[in-house]
Design an enzyme around this catalytic site. Structure first.
Site, PDB file in Angstrom:
ATOM      1  N   LYS A  65       0.763  -1.217  -0.005  1.00  0.00           N
ATOM      2  CA  LYS A  65      -0.040   0.065   0.242  1.00  0.00           C
ATOM      3  C   LYS A  65       0.845   1.272   0.185  1.00  0.00           C
ATOM      4  O   LYS A  65       0.716   2.212  -0.745  1.00  0.00           O
ATOM      5  CB  LYS A  65      -0.926   0.066   1.214  1.00  0.00           C
ATOM      6  N   THR A  66       1.960   1.329   0.756  1.00  0.00           N
ATOM      7  CA  THR A  66       2.837   2.406   1.043  1.00  0.00           C
ATOM      8  C   THR A  66       3.519   2.522  -0.491  1.00  0.00           C
ATOM      9  O   THR A  66       3.642   3.657  -1.105  1.00  0.00           O
ATOM     10  CB  THR A  66       3.858   2.172   1.969  1.00  0.00           C
ATOM     11  N   ASP A 110      -1.301   6.652   6.631  1.00  0.00           N
ATOM     12  CA  ASP A 110      -1.113   5.102   6.622  1.00  0.00           C
ATOM     13  C   ASP A 110      -2.035   5.073   7.873  1.00  0.00           C
ATOM     14  O   ASP A 110      -2.066   6.068   8.780  1.00  0.00           O
ATOM     15  CB  ASP A 110       0.130   4.681   7.013  1.00  0.00           C
ATOM     16  N   THR A 159      -5.574  -1.463   7.256  1.00  0.00           N
ATOM     17  CA  THR A 159      -5.639  -3.001   7.255  1.00  0.00           C
ATOM     18  C   THR A 159      -6.852  -3.427   7.808  1.00  0.00           C
ATOM     19  O   THR A 159      -7.109  -4.708   7.872  1.00  0.00           O
ATOM     20  CB  THR A 159      -4.426  -3.546   8.282  1.00  0.00           C
ATOM     21  N   ARG A 218       6.376  -8.050   1.700  1.00  0.00           N
ATOM     22  CA  ARG A 218       7.469  -7.650   2.759  1.00  0.00           C
ATOM     23  C   ARG A 218       8.019  -8.768   3.671  1.00  0.00           C
ATOM     24  O   ARG A 218       9.087  -8.882   3.924  1.00  0.00           O
ATOM     25  CB  ARG A 218       6.546  -6.894   3.775  1.00  0.00           C
TER      26      ARG A 218
END
Length: 343
Positions: A65-66, A110, A159, A218
């Site tokens: 997302k980032t 975020d 999330t 990640r």
């Protein structure tokens, strides 16, 4: 498992993660439908010479997302400013961010679901009318001052999309949900990361890392960092299927991507609670972990892979969980009769 190594996808991004982020849509692997939509939005906005509409990115942690927020900023040639919901404690903090945004700039928030309700109220006119009303003084001398803002783009990441209020969600022009990655998609990411790290890795070695990464880029990058160190010390610097398997076995990560906590969860449900149903708080006490961590980090993968099921009464171990432990699955369970009661 070593206590010093964590594959928690909610862990903050390290410089290692940031340096590996793809800067362009063309370098981003996976999420094809989402990427296609975002590319269309960017192209349309550039043709009209307008800032992007507001975008909400949702999905489990660690899926990009980032990274997508920065890719969108790069595609628009815009400055990206980053903050998070918990760090915006008062309206003045938000006003300071918004009033200094250049035209077309991107504000990335975020964990936007953790914004305080009072802060959300300031966001509404900023997102719709590009203005904020600031209260000055208190009591009889209190007055409101309206500040006009340059047209900007708000990109929110969460999330827990269900925790975002309906008024805030409705103000985003595009809502994109990111899903877990397939092993073949993660293999491409691992190979790309291996190239950036200048390590010798073949396709079988990359696939071995990808298969054990729980569908999360990640985690794949974090595991590759460990496998690189292992190969450097014990495999002449070469990452192949054998060296990757031995490296991940040293972390107690098996072929399905299970770590020690995953096994503890299904063992607790089966052995301590008779296969369930069991509430998440009771399960958290039994395994010595926070309930929120179970829900956000471990359960999504176990449910996606068919090891657990959520029911109104609690968590239930599915037949696949019994097979994982080498046990016979019980028959005539309610979970067998109603496997799809809740997603």
């Amino acid at each position: 498992m070593s206590d010093d190594f964590s594959i928690d996808p909610e862990a903050p991004d390290t410089p290692f993660d940031v340096s590996l982020r793809p800067p362009l849509f063309e370098e981003f692997c996976g999420q094809e439908r989402t990427i296609e939509r975002l590319q269309l939005l960017v192209e349309a906005a550039r043709q009209r010479d307008e800032p992007l509409q507001h975008i909400l990115l949702s999905g489990p942690p660690g899926l990009g997302k980032t990274t997508l927020a920065y890719i969108l900023g790069n595609a628009m040639g815009a400055e990206v400013r980053t903050t998070s919901g918990p760090t915006i404690e008062k309206a003045g903090d938000l006003a300071g961010l918004l009033t200094t945004m250049p035209r077309g700039g991107v504000l990335f928030i975020d964990e936007i679901h953790r914004l305080q309700p009072a802060i959300e109220e300031y966001l509404y006119p900023a997102m719709e009318d590009f203005r904020v009303d600031i209260m000055i003084d208190q009591g009889p001398n209190a007055r409101s001052v309206r500040l006009n803002l340059a047209r900007f783009t708000l990109i929110g990441a969460t999330t827990r999309a269900g925790m975002i209020s309906a008024p805030l969600r409705s103000r985003f022009g595009m809502n994109c949900r990111l899903d877990y990655y397939e092993a073949e998609q993660l293999k491409k990411i691992v190979l790309r990361t291996g190239g950036l790290l200048e390590v010798e890795i073949d396709e079988e070695g990359a696939l071995e890392v990808a298969r054990r990464s729980r569908g999360t880029p990640r985690i794949a990058n974090n595991l590759l960092r460990w496998v690189r160190d292992f190969a450097q010390v014990r495999a002449q610097g070469v990452i192949n299927k054998d060296s990757a398997s031995r490296a991940l076995a040293m972390l107690d990560i098996d072929e399905e991507g299970f770590d020690e906590m995953d096994l503890r969860i299904i063992e607790a449900i089966i052995h301590k609670f008779g296969g369930g149903p069991v509430g998440v708080n009771s399960l958290a006490v039994a395994v010595g972990e926070e309930a929120g961590t179970l829900e956000d980090v471990h359960e999504p993968y176990l449910i996606m892979q068919g090891y657990l099921s959520r029911t109104p009464q609690g968590r239930v171990a599915m037949p696949k969980a019994y097979q994982k432990l080498g046990l016979p699955a019980p028959r005539n369970r309610a979970s067998d009769a109603q496997p799809d009661l809740l997603p």
